[in-house]
Design a protein around this motif. Sequence first.
Motif, PDB file in Angstrom:
ATOM      1  N   ARG A  80      33.172 -30.287  35.736  1.00 54.63           N
ATOM      2  CA  ARG A  80      34.713 -29.721  35.252  1.00 54.63           C
ATOM      3  C   ARG A  80      34.451 -28.412  34.513  1.00 54.63           C
ATOM      4  O   ARG A  80      33.609 -28.232  33.769  1.00 54.63           O
ATOM      5  N   GLY A  81      35.530 -27.595  34.032  1.00 54.88           N
ATOM      6  CA  GLY A  81      35.336 -26.532  33.719  1.00 54.88           C
ATOM      7  C   GLY A  81      35.127 -26.604  32.098  1.00 54.88           C
ATOM      8  O   GLY A  81      34.673 -25.613  31.276  1.00 54.88           O
ATOM      9  N   LYS A  82      35.778 -27.450  31.561  1.00 51.04           N
ATOM     10  CA  LYS A  82      35.569 -27.870  29.803  1.00 51.04           C
ATOM     11  C   LYS A  82      34.027 -28.110  29.720  1.00 51.04           C
ATOM     12  O   LYS A  82      33.383 -27.693  28.502  1.00 51.04           O
ATOM     13  N   MET A  83      33.198 -28.391  30.455  1.00 49.03           N
ATOM     14  CA  MET A  83      31.842 -28.825  30.394  1.00 49.03           C
ATOM     15  C   MET A  83      30.947 -27.592  30.899  1.00 49.03           C
ATOM     16  O   MET A  83      29.542 -27.375  30.505  1.00 49.03           O
ATOM     17  N   HIS A  84      31.409 -26.793  31.738  1.00 49.39           N
ATOM     18  CA  HIS A  84      30.864 -25.734  32.488  1.00 49.39           C
ATOM     19  C   HIS A  84      30.216 -24.669  31.348  1.00 49.39           C
ATOM     20  O   HIS A  84      30.951 -24.335  30.676  1.00 49.39           O
ATOM     21  N   LYS A 116      28.659 -25.293  28.856  1.00 48.10           N
ATOM     22  CA  LYS A 116      28.744 -25.697  27.462  1.00 48.10           C
ATOM     23  C   LYS A 116      27.704 -27.105  27.346  1.00 48.10           C
ATOM     24  O   LYS A 116      27.256 -27.054  26.298  1.00 48.10           O
TER      25      LYS A 116
END
Length: 145
Positions: free
Chosen positions: A62-66, A68
């Motif tokens: 997901r984008g929140k983890m991408h 990071k």
Amino acid sequence: MPKNKGKGGKNRKRGKNEADDEKRELVFKEDGQEYAQVLRMLGNGRCEAMCIDGTKRLCHIRGKMHKKVWIAAGDIILVGLRDYQDDKADVILKYMPDEARLLKAYGELPENTRLNEGIAGGLDEEDEGPNDDYVEFEDEDIDKI
């Protein structure tokens, strides 16, 4: 020449390391979620993971983890299952190594799950034959060298 109007370079885009929350609460799976172990990274924000229920799924980070949270082969992750696509899932959370050991101790992960490997499904040390990786030299052999 034009003036630089940006706020910084590559290191600013990466941001500060927010992984300092060492003591975060252990998250258990709910219905519609499953534990999985990453088999290999595919690129483009995707990975291939073997879920605990025995299904191999294509997982989307997901984008929140991408960019990071870095996921590598052998990591234990929590995936959200899709109602309309059984062969695909979404990565919700990556467990730190100590959290994965706690999950195994609580019985959430099966006993045959290998946690400390780079690639899932490798050989264990006791499965190998006799270890002939080293050569012993006698004192007289060393003197000849």
